[in-house]
Write an enzyme that holds these catalytic residues in place. Structure first.
Site, PDB file in Angstrom:
ATOM      1  N   SER A  61       0.852  -1.182   0.000  1.00 39.05           N
ATOM      2  CA  SER A  61       0.000   0.000   0.000  1.00 39.05           C
ATOM      3  C   SER A  61       0.893   1.237   0.000  1.00 39.05           C
ATOM      4  O   SER A  61       1.944   1.254   0.650  1.00 39.05           O
ATOM      5  CB  SER A  61      -0.882   0.020   1.253  1.00 39.05           C
ATOM      6  OG  SER A  61      -1.709  -1.124   1.308  1.00 39.05           O
ATOM      7  N   ALA A 114      -6.384   2.569   1.789  1.00 37.20           N
ATOM      8  CA  ALA A 114      -7.817   2.744   2.021  1.00 37.20           C
ATOM      9  C   ALA A 114      -8.066   3.287   3.425  1.00 37.20           C
ATOM     10  O   ALA A 114      -8.884   4.200   3.621  1.00 37.20           O
ATOM     11  CB  ALA A 114      -8.542   1.417   1.820  1.00 37.20           C
ATOM     12  N   HIS A 151     -10.305  -4.166  -3.609  1.00 37.73           N
ATOM     13  CA  HIS A 151     -10.260  -5.260  -4.596  1.00 37.73           C
ATOM     14  C   HIS A 151     -11.609  -5.431  -5.299  1.00 37.73           C
ATOM     15  O   HIS A 151     -12.366  -4.469  -5.460  1.00 37.73           O
ATOM     16  CB  HIS A 151      -9.779  -6.559  -3.945  1.00 37.73           C
ATOM     17  CG  HIS A 151      -8.398  -6.482  -3.355  1.00 37.73           C
ATOM     18  ND1 HIS A 151      -7.349  -5.832  -3.975  1.00 37.73           N
ATOM     19  CD2 HIS A 151      -7.891  -6.950  -2.184  1.00 37.73           C
ATOM     20  CE1 HIS A 151      -6.257  -5.915  -3.233  1.00 37.73           C
ATOM     21  NE2 HIS A 151      -6.559  -6.583  -2.133  1.00 37.73           N
TER      22      HIS A 151
END
Length: 278
Positions: A61, A114, A151
Site C-alpha cells: 500500500s 484505504a 479489490h
C-alpha cells in the site's frame, strides 16, 4: 535455471496483480540472469512483511511506504491508482457520509491506503481490522456499522445487498484534482542500483506484455478473481492496470506525495516522507 539469481516477488492474489505479473509468472519474457518466484499474500500481510524487508520485490500500500522507505524504493511501474474511484465505504443501512463520525468501520488493515484515505475523510471513526475478503460478511451481519471495500468487492457489493456511503477515490479527486494512489511495487534498496534497474525494466516489460496481449493475460488473471465473470474481470483489470500502471505520470507521482503529506499533517504518519521513484 542453474546459476540464476532468485528474486521473490510478492503480490496480492487478485486478478489485477495476476494480470500485471502474468508474463513474469508464465515466463513469456526473457528474464536473463534472474529467476522470479511469486509469493501471494493479502495486501496487509505484504505491508507487514515489508517492514522486515522480507521480499526483494513486493506490492505494498502507498500508505505503508511511509514506514519502509528506508528499505525499499518505489518502482515507477506497477501502480494501482483510482482515477475518480477507489475504496468504497459500504453499509447494510443507508446513512449520509457526514454522519460517519463515531461509527464502527471494518477496515482491511491499518497500513492500507484505504484506511489512510478513510481517516483523512473522517478522523472520528472507530476501526476494526477484518481480512479484506470477510468485510462484506461482517457488514451484512451488522457486526459493524460499515465496511471499507477494496479489490473486486468494489464491483460486487451491490449484489450482496449493501449500500455505498462514499467512494473515497471520488472524494479524493474532488478534493485534490488528483488520482488516489492505492498500491505500488517496491524493490529492496540493498540489491544495488544495477540490479534494481534491470528488475524494474523486467516488471515494466511484464505489464506492457499483458496490456498488449490482453485476452490471454485476462484468462490467466481470472483464476485469481473472487468470482468475477469475464466482463467484471475485464472492467476491474482496466480500472487498475492501464497506462498509469506502466508509468505513474507526473500527476500520479505528485498524488503519492500529497497523500503522504496530508497524512503527516493530520498526525496519521510518523515522519515526513520524500517520495523517490526508480
Amino acid at each position: 535455471m542453474q546459476g540464476k539469481k532468485e528474486i521473490r516477488v510478492a503480490h496480492s492474489p487478485d486478478c489485477d496483480d495476476a494480470f500485471m505479473f502474468y508474463a513474469l509468472a508464465t515466463e513469456k519474457i526473457d528474464t536473463g540472469d534472474f529467476q522470479f518466484r511469486h509469493e501471494l499474500g493479502d495486501i496487509e500481510s505484504l505491508n507487514q512483511a515489508a517492514l522486515d524487508g522480507k521480499y526483494e520485490v513486493t506490492a505494498i500500500s502507498v500508505h505503508a511506504y511511509a514506514y519502509i522507505h528506508d528499505k525499499y524504493a518505489l518502482l515507477n511501474s506497477g501502480a494501482s491508482m483510482g482515477e475518480g474511484y477507489g475504496p468504497i465505504l459500504v453499509s447494510s443501512m443507508r446513512f449520509p457520509s457526514n454522519e460517519l463520525a463515531g461509527r464502527t468501520v471494518a477496515i482491511p488493515g491499518e497500513k492500507t491506503s484505504a484506511f489512510l484515505a478513510l481517516k483523512l475523510f473522517e478522523p472520528d471513526v472507530n476501526c476494526q481490522v477484518v481480512p479484506f475478503d470477510e468485510i462484506m460478511e461482517v457488514v451484512q451481519q451488522e457486526k459493524v456499522d460499515a465496511g471499507l471495500i477494496i479489490h473486486e468487492g468494489q464491483l460486487t457489493y451491490r449484489d450482496e445487498g449493501l449500500h455505498k456511503i462514499v467512494d473515497l477515490g471520488e472524494w479524493w479527486m474532488e478534493l485534490t484534482g488528483l488520482p488516489l494512489p492505492l498500491g505500488g511495487n517496491v524493490i529492496r534498496r540493498d540489491l544495488g542500483d544495477e540490479t534494481i534497474q534491470i528488475i524494474s525494466g523486467l516488471i515494466s516489460e511484464s505489464i506492457s506484455y499483458a496490456l498488449k496481449n490482453r485476452e490471454e493475460a485476462l484468462v490467466y488473471a481470472l483464476q485469481f478473481s473472487s468470482g468475477l465473470n469475464l466482463q467484471q474481470g475485464d472492467r476491474f483489470v482496466n480500472m487498475y492496470v492501464n497506462e498509469r500502471t506502466l508509468d505513474y505520470g507526473e500527476d500520479g507521482r505528485k498524488a503519492v506525495q500529497v497523500l503522504l503529506d496530508r497524512g503527516l499533517e493530520k498526525g496519521l504518519l510518523p515522519q515526513s516522507v520524500p517520495v523517490e521513484f526508480v
